[in-house]
Design a protein around this motif. Structure first.
Motif, PDB file in Angstrom:
ATOM      1  N   GLY A   3       0.823  -1.206   0.000  1.00 27.52           N
ATOM      2  CA  GLY A   3       0.000   0.000   0.000  1.00 27.52           C
ATOM      3  C   GLY A   3       0.856   1.256   0.000  1.00 27.52           C
ATOM      4  O   GLY A   3       0.571   2.221  -0.711  1.00 27.52           O
ATOM      5  N   LEU A   4       1.929   1.237   0.788  1.00 26.66           N
ATOM      6  CA  LEU A   4       2.842   2.378   0.822  1.00 26.66           C
ATOM      7  C   LEU A   4       3.535   2.564  -0.522  1.00 26.66           C
ATOM      8  O   LEU A   4       3.685   3.694  -1.006  1.00 26.66           O
ATOM      9  N   ALA A   5       3.932   1.462  -1.123  1.00 26.08           N
ATOM     10  CA  ALA A   5       4.580   1.537  -2.442  1.00 26.08           C
ATOM     11  C   ALA A   5       3.616   2.090  -3.485  1.00 26.08           C
ATOM     12  O   ALA A   5       4.025   2.873  -4.359  1.00 26.08           O
ATOM     13  N   ALA A   6       2.363   1.732  -3.392  1.00 30.37           N
ATOM     14  CA  ALA A   6       1.367   2.228  -4.349  1.00 30.37           C
ATOM     15  C   ALA A   6       1.160   3.728  -4.183  1.00 30.37           C
ATOM     16  O   ALA A   6       1.051   4.469  -5.169  1.00 30.37           O
ATOM     17  N   VAL A   7       1.112   4.188  -2.936  1.00 29.27           N
ATOM     18  CA  VAL A   7       0.964   5.620  -2.681  1.00 29.27           C
ATOM     19  C   VAL A   7       2.192   6.363  -3.208  1.00 29.27           C
ATOM     20  O   VAL A   7       2.068   7.393  -3.879  1.00 29.27           O
ATOM     21  N   GLU A   8       3.358   5.844  -2.908  1.00 30.94           N
ATOM     22  CA  GLU A   8       4.603   6.449  -3.388  1.00 30.94           C
ATOM     23  C   GLU A   8       4.610   6.532  -4.916  1.00 30.94           C
ATOM     24  O   GLU A   8       4.946   7.565  -5.496  1.00 30.94           O
ATOM     25  N   SER A   9       4.222   5.462  -5.551  1.00 26.97           N
ATOM     26  CA  SER A   9       4.178   5.405  -7.008  1.00 26.97           C
ATOM     27  C   SER A   9       3.206   6.445  -7.576  1.00 26.97           C
ATOM     28  O   SER A   9       3.498   7.111  -8.575  1.00 26.97           O
ATOM     29  N   ALA A  10       2.058   6.592  -6.956  1.00 23.80           N
ATOM     30  CA  ALA A  10       1.066   7.570  -7.417  1.00 23.80           C
ATOM     31  C   ALA A  10       1.610   8.992  -7.283  1.00 23.80           C
ATOM     32  O   ALA A  10       1.397   9.837  -8.163  1.00 23.80           O
ATOM     33  N   LEU A  11       2.319   9.258  -6.205  1.00 25.95           N
ATOM     34  CA  LEU A  11       2.890  10.588  -6.005  1.00 25.95           C
ATOM     35  C   LEU A  11       4.009  10.863  -7.016  1.00 25.95           C
ATOM     36  O   LEU A  11       4.127  11.980  -7.535  1.00 25.95           O
ATOM     37  N   ILE A  12       4.798   9.848  -7.305  1.00 28.39           N
ATOM     38  CA  ILE A  12       5.843   9.996  -8.320  1.00 28.39           C
ATOM     39  C   ILE A  12       5.210  10.264  -9.679  1.00 28.39           C
ATOM     40  O   ILE A  12       5.693  11.098 -10.451  1.00 28.39           O
ATOM     41  N   ARG A  13       4.120   9.586  -9.970  1.00 31.39           N
ATOM     42  CA  ARG A  13       3.420   9.819 -11.243  1.00 31.39           C
ATOM     43  C   ARG A  13       2.918  11.261 -11.330  1.00 31.39           C
ATOM     44  O   ARG A  13       3.008  11.894 -12.373  1.00 31.39           O
ATOM     45  N   ARG A  14       2.412  11.789 -10.227  1.00 31.95           N
ATOM     46  CA  ARG A  14       1.985  13.191 -10.217  1.00 31.95           C
ATOM     47  C   ARG A  14       3.172  14.116 -10.496  1.00 31.95           C
ATOM     48  O   ARG A  14       3.040  15.107 -11.207  1.00 31.95           O
TER      49      ARG A  14
END
Length: 110
Positions: A3-14
């Motif tokens: 879940g943390l990796a997914a949040v991190e990934s979404a923020l990197i995409r932004r």
């Protein structure tokens, strides 16, 4: 942890999306936020490096376009100044490409 990796990934995409719009301040914000999700993880550092490379390439392209426009008088001077304005908006403070283009424009006008 996923879940943390997914949040991190979404923020990197932004951050990457902001960089695609030449909005590097917003990209830095999203990368800083992502860096707090899993401190020490190299993913954010890798994204930061990719975005810095993208920014540097864009700055070089604007410098090159401005320099190439100068010989096409009188319209070229306007194009070079437009490229400089965009370059100054996105380049880090003190970037040598901005200094170079500004100097070339000054030489062309005197």
């Amino acid at each position: 942890l996923q879940g943390l990796a997914a949040v991190e990934s979404a923020l990197i995409r932004r951050a990457e999306q902001a960089a695609q719009r030449d909005d590097y301040d917003t990209a830095a914000y999203w990368l800083d936020t992502a860096g707090n999700i899993r401190p020490g993880n190299p993913t954010v550092g890798d994204a930061r490096a990719r975005i810095a490379d993208t920014r540097a390439a864009r700055v070089r392209a604007l410098r090159d376009a401005g320099i190439a426009a100068l010989p096409r008088q009188p319209r070229g001077l306007h194009e070079a100044r437009t490229a400089l304005a965009e370059l100054l908006r996105i380049a880090p403070p003190g970037d040598p490409a901005a200094v170079e283009l500004r100097e070339r424009i000054a030489l062309a006008t005197h």
